[in-house]
Enzyme design. Structure first.
Site, PDB file in Angstrom:
ATOM      1  N   HIS A  52       4.553  49.461  88.852  1.00 30.37           N
ATOM      2  CA  HIS A  52       3.353  49.190  88.174  1.00 30.37           C
ATOM      3  C   HIS A  52       3.422  48.524  86.962  1.00 30.37           C
ATOM      4  O   HIS A  52       2.523  47.654  86.408  1.00 30.37           O
ATOM      5  CB  HIS A  52       2.656  50.646  87.999  1.00 30.37           C
ATOM      6  CG  HIS A  52       1.920  51.277  89.123  1.00 30.37           C
ATOM      7  ND1 HIS A  52       2.618  51.714  89.855  1.00 30.37           N
ATOM      8  CD2 HIS A  52       0.737  51.458  89.248  1.00 30.37           C
ATOM      9  CE1 HIS A  52       1.459  52.246  90.727  1.00 30.37           C
ATOM     10  NE2 HIS A  52       0.435  52.260  90.217  1.00 30.37           N
TER      11      HIS A  52
HETATM   12  N1  ATP Z   1      -3.078  59.526  98.930  1.00 32.80           N
HETATM   13  C1  ATP Z   1      -4.513  59.143  98.803  1.00 32.80           C
HETATM   14  N2  ATP Z   1      -5.256  59.497  99.782  1.00 32.80           N
HETATM   15  C2  ATP Z   1      -6.758  59.220  99.560  1.00 32.80           C
HETATM   16  N3  ATP Z   1      -7.086  58.748  98.566  1.00 32.80           N
HETATM   17  C3  ATP Z   1      -6.362  58.700  97.233  1.00 32.80           C
HETATM   18  C4  ATP Z   1      -4.922  58.680  97.229  1.00 32.80           C
HETATM   19  N4  ATP Z   1      -4.482  58.441  96.518  1.00 32.80           N
HETATM   20  C5  ATP Z   1      -5.324  58.092  95.605  1.00 32.80           C
HETATM   21  N5  ATP Z   1      -6.585  58.319  95.882  1.00 32.80           N
HETATM   22  C6  ATP Z   1      -8.061  57.691  95.690  1.00 32.80           C
HETATM   23  O1  ATP Z   1      -7.846  56.623  94.617  1.00 32.80           O
HETATM   24  C7  ATP Z   1      -8.530  56.968  93.560  1.00 32.80           C
HETATM   25  C8  ATP Z   1      -7.927  56.272  92.218  1.00 32.80           C
HETATM   26  O2  ATP Z   1      -8.033  55.038  92.408  1.00 32.80           O
HETATM   27  P1  ATP Z   1      -7.480  53.833  91.331  1.00 32.80           P
HETATM   28  O3  ATP Z   1      -8.091  52.573  91.852  1.00 32.80           O
HETATM   29  O4  ATP Z   1      -7.755  54.362  90.156  1.00 32.80           O
HETATM   30  O5  ATP Z   1      -5.837  53.730  91.931  1.00 32.80           O
HETATM   31  P2  ATP Z   1      -4.827  54.423  90.908  1.00 32.80           P
HETATM   32  O6  ATP Z   1      -4.669  55.844  91.317  1.00 32.80           O
HETATM   33  O7  ATP Z   1      -4.847  54.173  89.545  1.00 32.80           O
HETATM   34  O8  ATP Z   1      -3.518  53.503  91.627  1.00 32.80           O
HETATM   35  P3  ATP Z   1      -1.947  53.651  91.484  1.00 32.80           P
HETATM   36  O9  ATP Z   1      -1.525  54.505  92.538  1.00 32.80           O
HETATM   37  O10 ATP Z   1      -1.611  52.311  91.259  1.00 32.80           O
HETATM   38  O11 ATP Z   1      -1.688  54.339  90.214  1.00 32.80           O
HETATM   39  C9  ATP Z   1      -8.438  58.553  93.479  1.00 32.80           C
HETATM   40  O12 ATP Z   1      -9.522  59.116  92.411  1.00 32.80           O
HETATM   41  C10 ATP Z   1      -8.535  59.031  94.958  1.00 32.80           C
HETATM   42  O13 ATP Z   1      -9.688  59.088  95.321  1.00 32.80           O
END
Ligand code: ATP
Ligand code: MG
Lengths: 195, 125
Positions: free
Chosen positions: B12
């Site tokens: 990241h």
């Molecule tokens: N494995 C998964 N399957 C389904 N939904 C997921 C999964 N992982 C995360 N999410 C969804 O993605 C959302 C978060 O999205 P966001 O755009 O904030 O990405 P992030 O978690 O910050 O990404 P990164 O993995 O790069 O840290 C969560 O609230 C959840 O709903």
């Protein structure tokens, strides 16, 4: 109104909702994640808008493919490949059908194939799954969406950033579930389901 | 001479990926090690386009990919689905896994033995 027009109007209403609620989504993600879900989605939907404003869509397949690829390229967080995979799956399914419940079921398949989350893991799947069920029964209402969204509050996250918090993730709405709730409320509002 | 397998580090944070390469370069001078860190506009996150382009830019046909969290894996998987290269997604702890792989590749250890050594470092689903 042709089918693509309704779907385009859906996406443009969804875009407006995301832009309007960018700060709220970031806020939800600050509580149990890294605070960027609103900014990620905002970047994504703006790229989608720029892309589809240039196009002239006769086929749903082309529309969904452009939406999916823009999200994959621009979102920058987990929601990029997840929403992106949903629309790419919908693009594939749209070669066979224009039934919204089948298309969105394909979208859900795309998300679970990519993220491997089952219902109950406190992710966007917890909104998509019950919504697709209601869609298939032909009964989807705003109350189903609200209920699904609310149900993520008491769940303990076992996928995504929030899973690192363990029990401390309980008591907060999942940000991806919230953005998905906007996706489905605007689906109802845009009249995609009306004949 | 460079070796036939390269290493890709996806993080990241650009500096995490680049910092890890500094560590690996010390012990694996003949291995091509590339990074895809951060988003296209230099923010914290991962980028499918950056990962995919970096993967394609390897001269080696075989690439081992190490990654940090969430979207790094998902974007890598999408990139792997669209390349002709022989790519392996490494579910080990990022630093320890990449370090072990780089040392062993530099020492011409065969893939089977390399995977055996990496197995105990697997921490991801
Ligand atoms: N494995 C998964 N399957 C389904 N939904 C997921 C999964 N992982 C995360 N999410 C969804 O993605 C959302 C978060 O999205 P966001 O755009 O904030 O990405 P992030 O978690 O910050 O990404 P990164 O993995 O790069 O840290 C969560 O609230 C959840 O709903
Ligand atoms: Mg986030």
């Amino acid at each position: 109104m042709s089918t693509t027009e309704k779907w385009i109007s859906w996406i443009s209403q969804f875009t407006d909702q995301i832009i309007e609620h960018k700060a709220d989504l970031n806020q939800l993600d600050s509580a149990i994640g890294d605070g960027d879900h609103g900014s990620n989605m905002d970047r994504g939907v703006k790229a989608v808008k720029e892309k589809i404003d240039q196009g002239d869509y006769e086929e749903l397949t082309d529309l969904f493919k452009d939406i999916g690829m823009s999200l994959v390229s621009k979102v920058g967080g987990a929601s990029g490949p997840l929403y992106g995979s949903a629309f790419i799956s919908m693009a594939k399914a749209s070669k066979e059908t224009d039934d919204p419940s089948l298309l969105l079921e394909a979208g859900l398949d795309g998300i679970t194939k990519r993220g491997k989350a089952d219902p109950g893991e406190k992710t966007m799947v917890d909104v998509w799954h019950p919504v697709v069920d209601s869609l298939k029964k032909g009964t989807l209402a705003q109350s189903d969406i609200d209920e699904a969204l609310e149900s993520t509050k008491d769940m303990k996250a076992t996928k995504g950033r929030a899973s690192y918090l363990g029990d401390r993730s309980i008591g907060h709405i999942d940000p991806g579930a919230q953005s998905s709730a906007y996706l489905f409320s605007t689906l109802l509002e845009a009249g995609v389901l009306d004949d | 001479m460079t070796k036939s397998t390269g290493i890709l580090i996806v993080s990241h944070v650009k500096e995490i990926a680049e910092g890890l390469v500094q560590l690996l370069d010390q012990i694996a001078g003949d291995i091509t090690i590339k990074t895809a860190g951060g988003t296209d506009d230099g923010e914290i996150g991962t980028s499918f386009d950056l990962i995919s382009d970096t993967l394609e830019s390897f001269e080696e046909d075989s690439v081992l990919c190490f990654y940090d969290l969430g979207s790094a894996k998902m974007n890598l998987e999408m990139a792997i689905e669209t390349t002709d290269k022989e790519v392996e997604l490494m579910r080990t702890a990022l630093i320890e896994g990449a370090y072990t792989a780089a040392s062993l590749l530099q020492a011409d250890v065969q893939p089977k033995e390399l995977n055996r050594q990496l197995e105990k470092l697997i921490i991801k689903e």
